[in-house]
Each structure stands twice: as structure tokens, then as C-alpha cells.
Design a protein around this motif. Structure first.
Motif, PDB file in Angstrom:
ATOM      1  N   LEU A  32       0.808  -1.142  -0.097  1.00 23.36           N
ATOM      2  CA  LEU A  32      -0.058  -0.034   0.044  1.00 23.36           C
ATOM      3  C   LEU A  32       0.726   1.191   0.017  1.00 23.36           C
ATOM      4  O   LEU A  32       1.737   1.327   1.047  1.00 23.36           O
ATOM      5  CB  LEU A  32      -0.862   0.133   1.359  1.00 23.36           C
ATOM      6  N   GLU A  33       0.552   2.158  -0.789  1.00 20.55           N
ATOM      7  CA  GLU A  33       1.263   3.333  -0.902  1.00 20.55           C
ATOM      8  C   GLU A  33       0.326   4.369  -1.085  1.00 20.55           C
ATOM      9  O   GLU A  33      -0.248   4.799  -2.023  1.00 20.55           O
ATOM     10  CB  GLU A  33       2.273   3.476  -2.375  1.00 20.55           C
ATOM     11  N   LEU A  34       0.221   5.334  -0.073  1.00 20.99           N
ATOM     12  CA  LEU A  34      -0.509   6.249   0.214  1.00 20.99           C
ATOM     13  C   LEU A  34       0.088   7.670  -0.143  1.00 20.99           C
ATOM     14  O   LEU A  34       1.020   7.933   0.262  1.00 20.99           O
ATOM     15  CB  LEU A  34      -1.079   6.419   1.692  1.00 20.99           C
ATOM     16  N   ASP A  35      -0.690   8.409  -1.113  1.00 18.24           N
ATOM     17  CA  ASP A  35      -0.353   9.827  -1.515  1.00 18.24           C
ATOM     18  C   ASP A  35      -0.684  10.539  -0.538  1.00 18.24           C
ATOM     19  O   ASP A  35      -0.189  11.956   0.012  1.00 18.24           O
ATOM     20  CB  ASP A  35      -0.760  10.067  -2.714  1.00 18.24           C
ATOM     21  N   HIS A  36      -2.124  10.757  -0.271  1.00 17.63           N
ATOM     22  CA  HIS A  36      -2.968  11.514   0.842  1.00 17.63           C
ATOM     23  C   HIS A  36      -4.131  11.005   1.166  1.00 17.63           C
ATOM     24  O   HIS A  36      -4.750  10.157   0.478  1.00 17.63           O
ATOM     25  CB  HIS A  36      -2.971  12.854  -0.058  1.00 17.63           C
ATOM     26  N   THR A  37      -4.579  11.500   2.250  1.00 20.33           N
ATOM     27  CA  THR A  37      -5.980  11.128   2.561  1.00 20.33           C
ATOM     28  C   THR A  37      -6.916  12.321   2.270  1.00 20.33           C
ATOM     29  O   THR A  37      -6.279  13.485   2.955  1.00 20.33           O
ATOM     30  CB  THR A  37      -6.109  10.811   4.300  1.00 20.33           C
ATOM     31  N   LEU A  38      -8.051  12.388   2.010  1.00 23.64           N
ATOM     32  CA  LEU A  38      -9.012  13.344   1.729  1.00 23.64           C
ATOM     33  C   LEU A  38     -10.241  13.262   2.871  1.00 23.64           C
ATOM     34  O   LEU A  38     -10.898  12.191   2.906  1.00 23.64           O
ATOM     35  CB  LEU A  38      -9.369  13.575   0.491  1.00 23.64           C
ATOM     36  N   VAL A  39     -10.617  14.249   3.718  1.00 20.35           N
ATOM     37  CA  VAL A  39     -11.593  14.370   4.466  1.00 20.35           C
ATOM     38  C   VAL A  39     -12.623  15.455   4.026  1.00 20.35           C
ATOM     39  O   VAL A  39     -12.006  16.585   3.735  1.00 20.35           O
ATOM     40  CB  VAL A  39     -11.496  14.441   6.104  1.00 20.35           C
ATOM     41  N   GLN A  40     -13.971  15.062   3.730  1.00 19.99           N
ATOM     42  CA  GLN A  40     -14.790  15.825   3.102  1.00 19.99           C
ATOM     43  C   GLN A  40     -16.073  16.112   4.069  1.00 19.99           C
ATOM     44  O   GLN A  40     -16.556  14.972   4.542  1.00 19.99           O
ATOM     45  CB  GLN A  40     -15.259  15.459   1.602  1.00 19.99           C
ATOM     46  N   THR A  41     -16.827  17.159   3.680  1.00 16.18           N
ATOM     47  CA  THR A  41     -18.248  17.317   4.243  1.00 16.18           C
ATOM     48  C   THR A  41     -19.055  18.099   2.920  1.00 16.18           C
ATOM     49  O   THR A  41     -18.543  18.421   2.076  1.00 16.18           O
ATOM     50  CB  THR A  41     -18.159  18.462   5.227  1.00 16.18           C
ATOM     51  N   SER A  42     -20.463  17.786   3.262  1.00 18.05           N
ATOM     52  CA  SER A  42     -21.082  18.582   2.193  1.00 18.05           C
ATOM     53  C   SER A  42     -21.474  20.145   2.639  1.00 18.05           C
ATOM     54  O   SER A  42     -21.584  20.218   3.756  1.00 18.05           O
ATOM     55  CB  SER A  42     -22.509  17.692   1.977  1.00 18.05           C
ATOM     56  N   LEU A  43     -21.533  20.945   1.480  1.00 12.85           N
ATOM     57  CA  LEU A  43     -21.926  22.219   1.666  1.00 12.85           C
ATOM     58  C   LEU A  43     -23.326  22.612   1.362  1.00 12.85           C
ATOM     59  O   LEU A  43     -23.863  23.448   1.525  1.00 12.85           O
ATOM     60  CB  LEU A  43     -20.871  23.061   0.943  1.00 12.85           C
ATOM     61  N   TYR A  44     -23.643  22.187   0.062  1.00 13.89           N
ATOM     62  CA  TYR A  44     -24.888  22.505  -0.569  1.00 13.89           C
ATOM     63  C   TYR A  44     -25.255  21.313  -1.359  1.00 13.89           C
ATOM     64  O   TYR A  44     -24.615  20.550  -1.936  1.00 13.89           O
ATOM     65  CB  TYR A  44     -24.628  23.605  -1.602  1.00 13.89           C
ATOM     66  N   THR A  45     -26.664  21.008  -1.205  1.00 12.27           N
ATOM     67  CA  THR A  45     -27.304  20.046  -2.246  1.00 12.27           C
ATOM     68  C   THR A  45     -28.541  20.660  -2.652  1.00 12.27           C
ATOM     69  O   THR A  45     -29.368  21.320  -2.153  1.00 12.27           O
ATOM     70  CB  THR A  45     -27.591  18.925  -1.219  1.00 12.27           C
ATOM     71  N   ARG A  46     -28.881  20.263  -4.100  1.00  8.89           N
ATOM     72  CA  ARG A  46     -30.142  20.723  -4.580  1.00  8.89           C
ATOM     73  C   ARG A  46     -30.484  19.454  -5.288  1.00  8.89           C
ATOM     74  O   ARG A  46     -29.738  18.934  -6.234  1.00  8.89           O
ATOM     75  CB  ARG A  46     -29.691  21.663  -5.742  1.00  8.89           C
ATOM     76  N   HIS A  47     -31.898  19.080  -5.333  1.00  6.61           N
ATOM     77  CA  HIS A  47     -32.413  18.150  -6.067  1.00  6.61           C
ATOM     78  C   HIS A  47     -33.056  18.729  -7.617  1.00  6.61           C
ATOM     79  O   HIS A  47     -33.637  19.950  -7.354  1.00  6.61           O
ATOM     80  CB  HIS A  47     -33.762  17.670  -5.424  1.00  6.61           C
ATOM     81  N   PHE A  48     -33.055  18.063  -8.527  1.00 11.13           N
ATOM     82  CA  PHE A  48     -33.467  18.751  -9.788  1.00 11.13           C
ATOM     83  C   PHE A  48     -34.953  18.633  -9.905  1.00 11.13           C
ATOM     84  O   PHE A  48     -35.344  19.631 -10.616  1.00 11.13           O
ATOM     85  CB  PHE A  48     -32.760  17.778 -10.902  1.00 11.13           C
ATOM     86  N   SER A  49     -35.700  18.118  -9.387  1.00 14.81           N
ATOM     87  CA  SER A  49     -37.214  17.867  -9.073  1.00 14.81           C
ATOM     88  C   SER A  49     -37.298  17.909  -7.742  1.00 14.81           C
ATOM     89  O   SER A  49     -37.802  16.854  -7.124  1.00 14.81           O
ATOM     90  CB  SER A  49     -37.558  16.688  -9.960  1.00 14.81           C
ATOM     91  N   PRO A  50     -37.495  18.911  -7.015  1.00 11.13           N
ATOM     92  CA  PRO A  50     -37.858  19.002  -5.500  1.00 11.13           C
ATOM     93  C   PRO A  50     -38.912  18.566  -5.197  1.00 11.13           C
ATOM     94  O   PRO A  50     -40.027  18.611  -5.887  1.00 11.13           O
ATOM     95  CB  PRO A  50     -37.848  20.537  -5.383  1.00 11.13           C
ATOM     96  N   ASP A  51     -39.062  17.578  -4.079  1.00  5.66           N
ATOM     97  CA  ASP A  51     -40.362  17.195  -3.454  1.00  5.66           C
ATOM     98  C   ASP A  51     -40.494  17.418  -2.176  1.00  5.66           C
ATOM     99  O   ASP A  51     -39.413  17.495  -1.507  1.00  5.66           O
ATOM    100  CB  ASP A  51     -39.913  15.643  -3.903  1.00  5.66           C
ATOM    101  N   PRO A  52     -41.623  17.555  -1.613  1.00  3.59           N
ATOM    102  CA  PRO A  52     -42.032  17.980  -0.185  1.00  3.59           C
ATOM    103  C   PRO A  52     -40.943  17.071   0.742  1.00  3.59           C
ATOM    104  O   PRO A  52     -40.594  17.393   1.888  1.00  3.59           O
ATOM    105  CB  PRO A  52     -43.149  18.157   0.004  1.00  3.59           C
ATOM    106  N   GLU A  53     -40.993  15.700   0.423  1.00  4.11           N
ATOM    107  CA  GLU A  53     -40.209  14.913   1.240  1.00  4.11           C
ATOM    108  C   GLU A  53     -38.809  14.866   1.211  1.00  4.11           C
ATOM    109  O   GLU A  53     -38.043  14.200   1.887  1.00  4.11           O
ATOM    110  CB  GLU A  53     -40.572  13.188   0.701  1.00  4.11           C
TER     111      GLU A  53
END
Length: 168
Positions: A32-53
Motif C-alpha cells: 500500500l502506497e498512500l499519497d494523501h487522505t481526503l476528508v470531506q463534508t457537504s456544503l450544498y445539495t439541490r434536487h433537480f425535481s424538488p419534492d416536499p419529502e
């Protein structure tokens, strides 16, 4: 369920063996040769066809292990569109597109893996989820500047998410 057992074993083997194979593709070392580790989180989400659910607050947290050959393996936890806890275990590859003179790298990324968490009345909201585990493939385009990264991820025809993360 009995007819599924051979497939479940095969999928589990693939899930656990492929990241190790991808990380050993380097000519430098079979380990195993590791170059880097990436830790992420979500900032913004949008549904293309929004639903009340739908909820647009995913609370995503993910970790990715990257090797020098641009292969990656990762896991993400988030709340799906219906506020259910969901896991995505995946592997993938980065594809460099271009680099600016300011040191900003633009790249595409494609991941594929297994998605678990769409249950009950929402089980059929994603394809191939009969047993509450479904295959998924997620394309994204992103930028990296120093230790910081951001991605625009498209999840099928349902929507998109913007993430931000830090490399270690």
C-alpha cells in the motif's frame, strides 16, 4: 435470499480486495502506497425535481485514501434525500484536466461502489435496491488548491451536491 448468497460473497470480496489492488498498481512497491487522505463534508445539495419529502441537508462526512497513481478508495456517511442514515463504500479514479498558473488543479473523478440506507417506503427510490444495498456510480468535477478541495457531485438524475475537504 438463498440465490443471493453467492453474489453477496462476490460483492464483499470485490469491495475489500479492489482497493488493495488499486493501491498496489504502482511499479515502486507492491505494498500500500498512500499519497494523501481526503476528508470531506457537504456544503450544498439541490434536487433537480424538488419534492416536499426531500431534505437538502445531507450532513455528509467522507474519507478517501488516494495513491500516487490517482486511484482512490473511500467511505461516506450522510443523510439521504429522505433523512435516512446512509453509507456509500466506494473506489474510483481521478482524471487531471488542467492546472492554472495559480496552482489550482481542475480534475474529474469517477467513483463506484455500494450504497446502503434507502429503506422502508423509500427503498425503491433508487434503482437495484431490492435488498436495501444498491450499486452506485458518481461522477464529479472538482478543484484542488494546496490542501483544500471542492467537488460538484452529480447523483444520477436526482440532484447534485457541492463538497469541500482537506488533504492530509
Amino acid at each position: 435470499m438463498r440465490h443471493l448468497r453467492p453474489w453477496m460473497g462476490w460483492l464483499a470480496g470485490l469491495l475489500f480486495c479492489m482497493p488493495a489492488y488499486a493501491f498496489s498498481l504502482s511499479d515502486r512497491s507492491p505494498a500500500l502506497e498512500l499519497d494523501h487522505t481526503l476528508v470531506q463534508t457537504s456544503l450544498y445539495t439541490r434536487h433537480f425535481s424538488p419534492d416536499p419529502e426531500h431534505t437538502n441537508q445531507q450532513d455528509l462526512i467522507s474519507i478517501e485514501l488516494h495513491n500516487p497513481d490517482r486511484w482512490l478508495a473511500g467511505a461516506a456517511w450522510f443523510k439521504n434525500s429522505f433523512d435516512q442514515p446512509t453509507w456509500y463504500a466506494y473506489m474510483g479514479r481521478e482524471f487531471p484536466l488542467w492546472q492554472t498558473s495559480q496552482g489550482i488543479n481542475v480534475r474529474a473523478k469517477l467513483t463506484g461502489g455500494l450504497l446502503r440506507g434507502y429503506k422502508g417506503e423509500f427503498r425503491d427510490k433508487i434503482p437495484f435496491n431490492r435488498y436495501e444495498v444498491a450499486p452506485a456510480a458518481l461522477p464529479s468535477i472538482g478543484v484542488q488548491w494546496g490542501r483544500f478541495e471542492s467537488d460538484l457531485i452529480v447523483f444520477g438524475t436526482a440532484g447534485m451536491m457541492v463538497t469541500a475537504g482537506v488533504r492530509f
